[in-house]
Design an enzyme around this catalytic site. Structure first.
Site, PDB file in Angstrom:
ATOM      1  N   THR A 125       0.982  -0.985   0.663  1.00 29.55           N
ATOM      2  CA  THR A 125      -0.122   0.353  -0.023  1.00 29.55           C
ATOM      3  C   THR A 125       0.667   1.703   0.176  1.00 29.55           C
ATOM      4  O   THR A 125       1.824   1.477   0.572  1.00 29.55           O
ATOM      5  CB  THR A 125      -0.804  -0.406   1.310  1.00 29.55           C
ATOM      6  OG1 THR A 125      -1.885  -0.945   1.194  1.00 29.55           O
ATOM      7  CG2 THR A 125      -1.792   0.777   1.283  1.00 29.55           C
ATOM      8  N   ILE A 156       1.412  -0.199   7.271  1.00 26.17           N
ATOM      9  CA  ILE A 156       2.308  -1.029   6.832  1.00 26.17           C
ATOM     10  C   ILE A 156       2.705  -1.947   8.264  1.00 26.17           C
ATOM     11  O   ILE A 156       3.328  -1.053   9.523  1.00 26.17           O
ATOM     12  CB  ILE A 156       3.713  -0.538   6.562  1.00 26.17           C
ATOM     13  CG1 ILE A 156       4.057   0.354   5.374  1.00 26.17           C
ATOM     14  CG2 ILE A 156       4.859  -2.484   6.424  1.00 26.17           C
ATOM     15  CD1 ILE A 156       2.985  -0.668   3.789  1.00 26.17           C
ATOM     16  N   THR A 157       1.475  -2.397   8.767  1.00 30.08           N
ATOM     17  CA  THR A 157       1.377  -3.444   9.949  1.00 30.08           C
ATOM     18  C   THR A 157       3.203  -4.322  10.414  1.00 30.08           C
ATOM     19  O   THR A 157       3.831  -4.586   9.711  1.00 30.08           O
ATOM     20  CB  THR A 157       0.936  -4.814   9.395  1.00 30.08           C
ATOM     21  OG1 THR A 157      -0.316  -4.176   9.336  1.00 30.08           O
ATOM     22  CG2 THR A 157       0.940  -5.568  10.549  1.00 30.08           C
ATOM     23  N   GLU A 364      -5.872  -6.705   4.445  1.00 32.35           N
ATOM     24  CA  GLU A 364      -5.409  -7.563   3.155  1.00 32.35           C
ATOM     25  C   GLU A 364      -6.662  -7.076   2.219  1.00 32.35           C
ATOM     26  O   GLU A 364      -7.084  -8.781   1.494  1.00 32.35           O
ATOM     27  CB  GLU A 364      -5.325  -8.621   3.940  1.00 32.35           C
ATOM     28  CG  GLU A 364      -3.862  -8.740   4.380  1.00 32.35           C
ATOM     29  CD  GLU A 364      -3.745 -10.230   4.567  1.00 32.35           C
ATOM     30  OE1 GLU A 364      -3.907 -10.845   4.034  1.00 32.35           O
ATOM     31  OE2 GLU A 364      -2.585 -10.447   5.799  1.00 32.35           O
TER      32      GLU A 364
HETATM   33  N1  COS Z   1      -2.755 -15.305  -7.529  1.00 35.28           N
HETATM   34  C1  COS Z   1      -1.881 -15.123  -8.882  1.00 35.28           C
HETATM   35  N2  COS Z   1      -2.128 -14.364 -10.096  1.00 35.28           N
HETATM   36  C2  COS Z   1      -2.996 -13.261  -9.891  1.00 35.28           C
HETATM   37  C3  COS Z   1      -3.562 -13.021  -9.305  1.00 35.28           C
HETATM   38  C4  COS Z   1      -3.665 -14.151  -8.607  1.00 35.28           C
HETATM   39  N3  COS Z   1      -4.550 -14.090  -7.482  1.00 35.28           N
HETATM   40  N4  COS Z   1      -4.893 -12.139  -9.417  1.00 35.28           N
HETATM   41  C5  COS Z   1      -4.090 -11.344 -10.170  1.00 35.28           C
HETATM   42  N5  COS Z   1      -2.978 -11.724 -10.811  1.00 35.28           N
HETATM   43  C6  COS Z   1      -2.490 -11.637 -11.939  1.00 35.28           C
HETATM   44  C7  COS Z   1      -3.513 -11.611 -13.552  1.00 35.28           C
HETATM   45  O1  COS Z   1      -2.968 -13.149 -13.993  1.00 35.28           O
HETATM   46  C8  COS Z   1      -2.197 -10.975 -14.068  1.00 35.28           C
HETATM   47  O2  COS Z   1      -1.601 -11.669 -14.713  1.00 35.28           O
HETATM   48  P1  COS Z   1      -1.217 -11.430 -16.375  1.00 35.28           P
HETATM   49  O3  COS Z   1      -1.434  -9.359 -16.877  1.00 35.28           O
HETATM   50  O4  COS Z   1      -0.229 -12.269 -16.945  1.00 35.28           O
HETATM   51  O5  COS Z   1      -2.977 -11.668 -16.609  1.00 35.28           O
HETATM   52  C9  COS Z   1      -2.139  -9.662 -13.106  1.00 35.28           C
HETATM   53  O6  COS Z   1      -1.798  -9.683 -11.462  1.00 35.28           O
HETATM   54  C10 COS Z   1      -2.832  -8.698 -12.755  1.00 35.28           C
HETATM   55  O7  COS Z   1      -3.969  -8.901 -12.609  1.00 35.28           O
HETATM   56  P2  COS Z   1      -5.243  -7.894 -12.628  1.00 35.28           P
HETATM   57  O8  COS Z   1      -5.304  -7.423 -14.166  1.00 35.28           O
HETATM   58  O9  COS Z   1      -6.266  -8.590 -12.178  1.00 35.28           O
HETATM   59  O10 COS Z   1      -4.908  -6.634 -12.116  1.00 35.28           O
HETATM   60  P3  COS Z   1      -6.328  -5.513 -11.345  1.00 35.28           P
HETATM   61  O11 COS Z   1      -4.470  -4.206 -11.174  1.00 35.28           O
HETATM   62  O12 COS Z   1      -7.325  -5.711 -12.197  1.00 35.28           O
HETATM   63  O13 COS Z   1      -5.637  -5.488 -10.027  1.00 35.28           O
HETATM   64  C11 COS Z   1      -7.240  -6.669  -7.631  1.00 35.28           C
HETATM   65  C12 COS Z   1      -6.537  -6.589  -9.346  1.00 35.28           C
HETATM   66  C13 COS Z   1      -7.631  -5.056  -7.428  1.00 35.28           C
HETATM   67  C14 COS Z   1      -7.240  -7.507  -7.134  1.00 35.28           C
HETATM   68  C15 COS Z   1      -5.544  -6.111  -7.118  1.00 35.28           C
HETATM   69  O14 COS Z   1      -5.435  -5.021  -7.462  1.00 35.28           O
HETATM   70  C16 COS Z   1      -6.179  -6.155  -5.605  1.00 35.28           C
HETATM   71  O15 COS Z   1      -5.707  -6.992  -4.597  1.00 35.28           O
HETATM   72  N6  COS Z   1      -6.387  -5.228  -4.917  1.00 35.28           N
HETATM   73  C17 COS Z   1      -6.406  -4.782  -3.293  1.00 35.28           C
HETATM   74  C18 COS Z   1      -4.814  -4.790  -2.114  1.00 35.28           C
HETATM   75  C19 COS Z   1      -4.541  -5.299  -0.904  1.00 35.28           C
HETATM   76  O16 COS Z   1      -5.449  -6.455  -0.895  1.00 35.28           O
HETATM   77  N7  COS Z   1      -4.566  -4.403  -0.533  1.00 35.28           N
HETATM   78  C20 COS Z   1      -4.110  -4.368   1.254  1.00 35.28           C
HETATM   79  C21 COS Z   1      -2.844  -4.270   1.310  1.00 35.28           C
HETATM   80  S1  COS Z   1      -1.507  -5.707   2.122  1.00 35.28           S
HETATM   81  S2  COS Z   1      -2.116  -5.200   3.498  1.00 35.28           S
END
Ligand code: COS
Length: 384
Positions: A125, A156-157, A364
């Site tokens: 983040t 950042i945790t 998350e």
């Molecule tokens: N496992 C493996 N690969 C993954 C995946 C997963 N679970 N999810 C996505 N990918 C891959 C995709 O396949 C894609 O690869 P290719 O370009 O080769 O096809 C790439 O990663 C990008 O994926 P995508 O296009 O789905 O990305 P987006 O930008 O649309 O974002 C979300 C996807 C919204 C799901 C992501 O940004 C997300 O999880 N956001 C929340 C973040 C979060 O949890 N933050 C908390 C902070 S950490 S405490």
């Protein structure tokens, strides 16, 4: 997958006893002082809690996903700050290295993460990149046999306590999407890395977050996780798939704890001449909570088993995280309601849980992000 029911029962019993006898009595102190006493942290290390999910060959207990969620449910039955202290070493702060690290990176960091000597933390983040994680701006530009990092990571945790950070940064600044992102392990004492002040939060006192700031921070090229550029976003997503199941389990444990407290109170508290547990409107709140906890447990264990079987569980992990964390907040709300006026008073502890568990629906990946992930997976599967 449970490797040995007998060994697992011993572990779950010892965690449950530690939670009941050592952690629950310290909850109010931790909330008041915003610190977990060192003596308790030492006991957590001695019990092996920092290395539950790290591979046995690196000194961890190597729990399978099914075993991990059952352990996380037990740990969830006390203030989330305690779980948070060990949570990043077992999850987001180590899994990038476990899943995609080189043998050298594993050897260098995992044994010390497993013992709790080193704390790991996960830097995804940023001020302008939260749910849209792929839009992150931190850069890591190759310079000879080093990379130079610049940018700020936010909320950042365990950053204040951490000795290493898994940092997602853009190695290809020309690309604006996920493909330009790489993951690095950065050590705390690297020149150019500094920390912001500790954030003041709504709850989860005793668990700390802060900014991690990189200013011309030079790290050796061997810090690149797996030695491959451009796959850091995928590493982060795989880490989160696992982390989301873990958080779902912690939330379920917390809901069980709050419901047990509410039930005890309802059996003791008398109004209109009888214990309030005998009133049907109280019973409805208890029963709805019990049914939802049961549903959550079943969903989480099913998803964990599928992951252990090698299935992709992106959708299932998001379903479990969304359902369990939303359920947990509903149970927290009902528990406060059952306690009535006492529920609003700090000394009864239930209002603290109500605030603490609110975070589960945000970190998350927010509930809304889980919805997006689930719907996209539905589409992907429908397209074959
Ligand atoms: N496992 C493996 N690969 C993954 C995946 C997963 N679970 N999810 C996505 N990918 C891959 C995709 O396949 C894609 O690869 P290719 O370009 O080769 O096809 C790439 O990663 C990008 O994926 P995508 O296009 O789905 O990305 P987006 O930008 O649309 O974002 C979300 C996807 C919204 C799901 C992501 O940004 C997300 O999880 N956001 C929340 C973040 C979060 O949890 N933050 C908390 C902070 S950490 S405490």
């Amino acid at each position: 997958m449970i490797r040995s029911q007998e060994t697992l029962n011993l572990l779950l019993d010892s965690i449950a006893r530690f939670v009941r006898e050592r952690l629950v009595p310290a909850e109010a102190l931790v909330a008041e002082t915003d610190q977990i006493p060192d003596a308790l942290l030492a006991e957590m290390k001695a019990l092996g809690l920092f290395g539950l999910c790290l591979p046995e060959e690196y000194g961890g207990l190597g729990l399978t996903m099914e075993e991990e969620v059952l352990a996380a449910m037990e740990l969830g039955k006390t203030s989330p700050a305690f779980r948070s202290a060990v949570g990043s070493n077992n999850g987001i702060g180590s899994m990038g290295i476990v899943l995609d690290g080189t043998p050298g990176q594993k050897q260098k960091y995992l044994p010390r993460l497993a013992s709790g000597e080193l704390i790991g933390s996960f830097c995804l983040t940023e001020p302008e990149a939260g749910s849209d994680a792929a839009s992150l701006r931190t850069t890591a530009i190759r310079d000879g046999d080093h990379y130079v990092l610049n940018g700020t990571k936010r909320f950042i945790t365990n950053a204040p306590e951490a000795g290493i950070y898994t940092v997602m940064a853009r190695t290809d600044p020309a690309s604006k999407d996920a493909g330009g992102i790489s993951a690095f392990v950065v050590e705390r004492d690297t020149a150019g890395l500094s920390l912001g002040k500790i954030d003041r939060k709504m709850g989860q006192k005793g668990a700390h977050t802060c900014d991690v700031i990189f200013e011309n921070c030079r790290v050796p090229a061997e810090s690149l996780i797996g030695g491959r550029e451009g796959v850091g976003f995928k590493t982060a997503m795989k880490v989160l798939d696992k982390g989301r199941l873990h958080i779902a389990a912690v939330a379920t444990g917390a809901a069980e704890r709050m419901l047990a407290d509410a039930l005890r109170y309802a059996m003791e508290r008398k109004q209109f001449g009888k214990p309030i547990v005998e009133f049907e409107l109280i019973q409805a709140m208890l029963a709805d909570s019990q049914a939802e906890i049961y549903a959550s447990r079943c969903m989480i264990v099913d998803a964990a088993r599928r992951r252990d079987d090698g299935e992709r569980v992106t959708a299932e992990a998001s379903c479990a995280k969304m359902f369990a964390t939303e359920m947990c907040s509903r149970v927290a709300d009902r528990a406060v309601q059952i306690f009535g006026g006492a529920g609003y008073m700090s000394e009864y502890g239930i209002e603290r849980f109500y605030r603490d568990v609110r975070l589960f629906r945000i970190y998350e990946g927010t509930t809304q992000i889980q919805q997006i992930v689930i719907a996209r997976e539905m589409q992907r599967r429908a397209q074959g």
